[in-house]
Design an enzyme around this catalytic site. Sequence first.
Site, PDB file in Angstrom:
ATOM      1  N   ASP A   1      39.270  47.134  43.380  1.00 30.29           N
ATOM      2  CA  ASP A   1      40.138  46.233  42.641  1.00 30.29           C
ATOM      3  C   ASP A   1      41.477  46.191  43.394  1.00 30.29           C
ATOM      4  O   ASP A   1      41.710  46.947  44.340  1.00 30.29           O
ATOM      5  CB  ASP A   1      40.289  46.667  41.173  1.00 30.29           C
TER       6      ASP A   1
HETATM    7  C1  BGC Z   1      41.854  42.385  38.523  1.00 28.77           C
HETATM    8  C2  BGC Z   1      40.518  41.903  39.050  1.00 28.77           C
HETATM    9  C3  BGC Z   1      40.726  40.704  39.917  1.00 28.77           C
HETATM   10  C4  BGC Z   1      41.648  41.084  41.048  1.00 28.77           C
HETATM   11  C5  BGC Z   1      41.884  39.991  42.070  1.00 28.77           C
HETATM   12  C6  BGC Z   1      42.856  42.559  39.629  1.00 28.77           C
HETATM   13  O1  BGC Z   1      44.136  42.825  39.149  1.00 28.77           O
HETATM   14  O2  BGC Z   1      41.665  43.578  37.812  1.00 28.77           O
HETATM   15  O3  BGC Z   1      39.656  41.637  37.994  1.00 28.77           O
HETATM   16  O4  BGC Z   1      39.511  40.202  40.369  1.00 28.77           O
HETATM   17  O5  BGC Z   1      42.900  41.453  40.493  1.00 28.77           O
HETATM   18  O6  BGC Z   1      42.724  39.017  41.622  1.00 28.77           O
END
Ligand code: BGC
Length: 749
Positions: free
Chosen positions: A278
């Site tokens: 993530d």
């Molecule tokens: C979120 C993810 C997301 C990623 C990319 C993160 O803060 O938890 O679900 O896909 O950002 O934007």
Amino acid sequence: MKRSRLITALLLSLALTACLNDRKCGRDAIDDKVEALLSQMTLTEKIGQLNQLDGYIPQLESELREGKVGSVLNCPADRVNRLQHIAVDSSRLGIPLLMGRDVIHGFKTIFPIPLAQAASFNDALVEKGARIAAEEATSAGIRHTYSPMIDVTRDPRWGRIAEGYGEDAYLTSRMGVAVVKGYQGDDLTKPNTMAATAKHFAGYGMTESGRDYNICDVSEATLHDYIFPPFKAVADAGAATFMAAFNEVNGVPASGSKRLLNDVLRGEWGWRGMVISDYYSIEQMRIQGYVETLDEAAAVAVNAGMDMDMMSRVYYPNLLELVKNGTVKESVIDDAVRNVLRLKFKLGLFENPYLDENRAASVLYAPEHLQAAREIATESCVLLKNDNNVLPLADNVQSVAVIGPMANAPVEQLGTWCFDGEPDHCVTPLKAITDEYGERLKINYVPGLAYSRDKNENDFSAAVSAARKSDVVLLFVGEEAILSGEAKCRADLNLPGAQGKLVEEVAKAGKPVVLVVMAGRPLTIGKEVEKSAAVLYAFHGGTMAGPALADLLFGKVSPSGKLPVTFPKMVGQIPIYYNQKQTGRPPHDPVLLDDIPLEAKQTSLGFTSYWLDAGVDPLYPFGYGLSYTTFEYTKIQFSSPTMTLKDGRITIFCEVTNKGNRAAKETAQLYIQDIAATMTRPVKELKGYEKVSIEPGETAVVSFDITPDMLAFYHEDGKTYAEPGRFRAWIAPSSSLQGAVEGEFEIKD
Ligand code: BGC
């Protein structure tokens, strides 16, 4: 062409020829291509493939030329071809980039938030929405989306409940599989498909106290029986990638969990895709106190089985030194690179890395996309109350008051996670009602409040007089989009601002109030429900929320949504969910706070499990939702009263009759209870559902196959299996089991 690129091309074509001569073409062919390419890569180029950077950073192009970037997050459509040309033409090995973005519930045509889509209980429609999202997003060069979010949650305080499919593992599994199929289509090499991401592996939805990024402290049984199953289901359905969660699970951050990423996902489940972190989650292991340095973070993550580093810049350059000093084996890096390259081959990026820039014009907001968005939004609304059949609005209604801050709020109806949706394309309820019924109806519009958090009551008297001069009040309340989604948690789930007061004042006008709630989560709306004649829970319905609501309010379509999550009466009831375990002291004639006599003796209230101020029931149970008709469930039958543990199967049937005078859809739900087992079991669990269209007076037969593996659960010996014994089964209109038909069967050893 540079010499090295010529060699790459030669090796790849040799691999391809070998594949054509090989009867086991397909995955093996891709593996051969991967090995051919891997064998030429320097360590820097390998680590580069594991590195994802943002499409906006200034030094991106120079890093690309040096082979130091494998994927780009959020690349603007008009930059895709330029970056791909640099990667393909100017880097030594010409490896194309993977372009990723969060396309969560539509790209330009926005569908209802995932939680709302789950309320449709309509897998085919949800798959269609994801297919359309892929058609549109790929026309802007996106080939990797970070969706579906299949984190089961029991906590509406958690803002990300909007992005998932609710509290139930079975429903979430089916929704997740539908979405994966929609994005990936039947052939990932086609340029209109994108790789799905099952996220966030694992436990993110069980975040303690509903506060985002908090810890997840769960039992092994919960992990295996509720958190893992949706992930296993989408892994089996071919989800191309997984994203590791931010949170720790019982002390180990998911992004550094060898157990999760390696042992469970790749070992036990045999999945062969790419795992991405993530955003900054590798780096964050330092803040979580799991590692002391970024070097350690990189080593722990890659050794655990994390292939790609989203944005942390921890893999590159740290892994270079870590391999040189022996902390990380180069073979570990090779495995991660294999997973990245395999995905790029699967997506056909080597053959076709470029974007056809002309496609977008005919794809974005295509009429059939808007039509599908309207259909999904219609099936995503849940009718919670309909006293005296105030809905659908009768033909003799001549005037309506349209009130409330959500009646004409295009940005807000889009909901969370809408990087690309455009409010200008949204049709609001006010616009839809005016366009479609404005000629025959007098519409008295007064917002009452400017936005959901507004506390300024100046407009209330105008709202009340609009209500007085109308036959019916349509009152649109809820939450602005910014109040749900990532990092948008709430400890108070009442309607924000002065909306509660607005409902109260408008109700005093004495006209029937139809409350339409547009929100990203269940809200504690008990008081407002009492003051309304009808309540339609619409969530955030996306671009076409307005026309969908008009279709329902005026009866072109009967509501068919069912709640994908339990609605609490009060925040203090959370976690409250339908498939809880049975307590040894179930409630029995609970005496509520106001009914307790003064100086009552300590033992006089009995000793059962309930809240003095809330009883035991939720405001609305999981699976609940009314229609403009009524359905009767009768004649449950079992193909056999028993089955064997090994290879057994029983089919359960029942009849569902439409007793009203409107055609409508009904979702029949199969619940099963394991009556007694070596570990206590939930009071009931959803094990099947079928949504059927039934004409007035007609009867549909619904049937469900049950096999022992569907009844398996995690045991103390670490294994998951079913046990022989007696089971109770219900086919029901909701998890409350009111109106259900019921029977029993047995599994024999
Ligand atoms: C979120 C993810 C997301 C990623 C990319 C993160 O803060 O938890 O679900 O896909 O950002 O934007």
